[in-house]
Scaffold this motif. Sequence first.
Motif, short mmCIF file in Angstrom:
data_model
loop_
_atom_site.label_atom_id
_atom_site.label_comp_id
_atom_site.label_asym_id
_atom_site.label_seq_id
_atom_site.Cartn_x
_atom_site.Cartn_y
_atom_site.Cartn_z
N VAL A 91 13.56 24.03 -4.65
CA VAL A 91 14.46 23.16 -3.89
C VAL A 91 15.89 23.66 -4.04
N GLU A 92 16.27 24.01 -5.25
CA GLU A 92 17.64 24.47 -5.52
C GLU A 92 18.01 25.66 -4.63
N GLU A 93 17.07 26.56 -4.44
CA GLU A 93 17.35 27.77 -3.66
C GLU A 93 17.24 27.55 -2.15
N CYS A 94 16.38 26.64 -1.72
CA CYS A 94 16.05 26.52 -0.30
C CYS A 94 16.70 25.35 0.43
N LEU A 95 17.28 24.40 -0.30
CA LEU A 95 17.80 23.18 0.33
C LEU A 95 19.17 23.38 0.96
N ARG A 96 19.28 22.94 2.23
CA ARG A 96 20.57 22.87 2.92
C ARG A 96 20.82 21.41 3.25
N VAL A 97 22.10 21.02 3.23
CA VAL A 97 22.44 19.67 3.65
C VAL A 97 22.97 19.73 5.07
N GLY A 98 22.47 18.83 5.90
CA GLY A 98 22.88 18.77 7.29
C GLY A 98 23.81 17.60 7.52
N ALA A 99 23.88 17.16 8.75
CA ALA A 99 24.76 16.08 9.16
C ALA A 99 24.59 14.84 8.29
N GLY A 100 25.70 14.24 7.94
CA GLY A 100 25.67 13.00 7.17
C GLY A 100 25.72 13.18 5.67
N PHE A 101 25.46 14.39 5.20
CA PHE A 101 25.53 14.69 3.77
C PHE A 101 26.61 15.72 3.54
N SER A 102 27.21 15.68 2.36
CA SER A 102 28.24 16.67 2.00
C SER A 102 27.66 17.62 0.97
N GLN A 103 28.36 18.71 0.73
CA GLN A 103 27.95 19.63 -0.32
C GLN A 103 27.92 18.90 -1.66
N GLY A 104 28.79 17.92 -1.82
CA GLY A 104 28.80 17.12 -3.05
C GLY A 104 27.50 16.35 -3.26
N ASP A 105 26.83 15.98 -2.17
CA ASP A 105 25.54 15.28 -2.26
C ASP A 105 24.40 16.23 -2.62
N ARG A 106 24.62 17.52 -2.42
CA ARG A 106 23.54 18.49 -2.57
C ARG A 106 22.92 18.48 -3.96
N TRP A 112 22.79 16.04 -6.16
CA TRP A 112 22.02 14.81 -6.32
C TRP A 112 20.69 14.93 -5.57
N LEU A 113 20.75 15.44 -4.35
CA LEU A 113 19.53 15.61 -3.54
C LEU A 113 18.56 16.59 -4.20
N ALA A 114 19.08 17.70 -4.71
CA ALA A 114 18.23 18.70 -5.37
C ALA A 114 17.53 18.09 -6.58
N GLU A 115 18.24 17.22 -7.32
CA GLU A 115 17.61 16.54 -8.46
C GLU A 115 16.48 15.63 -7.99
N GLN A 116 16.72 14.89 -6.90
CA GLN A 116 15.71 13.97 -6.38
C GLN A 116 14.48 14.72 -5.87
N PHE A 117 14.68 15.92 -5.37
CA PHE A 117 13.59 16.71 -4.80
C PHE A 117 12.96 17.69 -5.78
N ALA A 118 13.40 17.70 -7.02
CA ALA A 118 12.90 18.66 -8.02
C ALA A 118 11.38 18.62 -8.15
N THR A 119 10.78 17.48 -7.93
CA THR A 119 9.33 17.37 -8.05
C THR A 119 8.60 18.16 -6.96
N LEU A 120 9.31 18.59 -5.93
CA LEU A 120 8.69 19.42 -4.89
C LEU A 120 8.54 20.88 -5.34
N ASP A 121 9.24 21.26 -6.40
CA ASP A 121 9.20 22.66 -6.84
C ASP A 121 7.78 23.18 -7.08
N ASP A 125 18.08 1.51 2.44
CA ASP A 125 18.69 2.03 1.22
C ASP A 125 18.58 3.56 1.24
N LEU A 126 19.71 4.25 1.09
CA LEU A 126 19.72 5.71 1.18
C LEU A 126 18.78 6.35 0.15
N HIS A 127 18.84 5.87 -1.10
CA HIS A 127 17.98 6.43 -2.15
C HIS A 127 16.51 6.26 -1.79
N ALA A 128 16.14 5.07 -1.31
CA ALA A 128 14.75 4.82 -0.93
C ALA A 128 14.33 5.73 0.24
#
Length: 132
Positions: A10-25, A27-36, A83-86
């Motif tokens: 996830v860390e290497e392949c994730l891009r953030v698109g519209a509505g998210f900032s690089q600052g969110d990246r 947090w998102l990578a942590e949430q998606f770590a289980t996809l690794d 809810d964004l997290h959900a």
Amino acid sequence: MSAVSNPATVEECLRVGAGFSQGDRNWLAEQFATLDNRLASFHADATELEISVKDREARGQKVTLECWISGRDKIVTTSSEEDLHAAVMDVRDDLRRRLNDAKHRQEPRNNRHLREVPTPEIDPEPEASTPS
């Protein structure tokens, strides 16, 4: 199956698109770590993930997670959770399920074309038996 030399993460392949900032990246990578674990069977240079959100924090927001893996159909998961997290967890879990489904469809026991074994050719003229 041989190990992939440069496994996707996830860390290497994730891009953030519209509505998210690089600052969110992060947090998102942590949430998606289980996809690794699921992504590890694919090459990092042939795998892309992109998450975007429309109308963030508003009623009716929509989170979209897209996954491109070379040689496969694009997978798109969406969530309309308020809810964004959900919503982020929803698209993550749906992607994991769809990657699992895709992997199982490619296994020989679930894919008739991979499971078929060629039948040996049968000689059309059997040897004549000699009378005793």
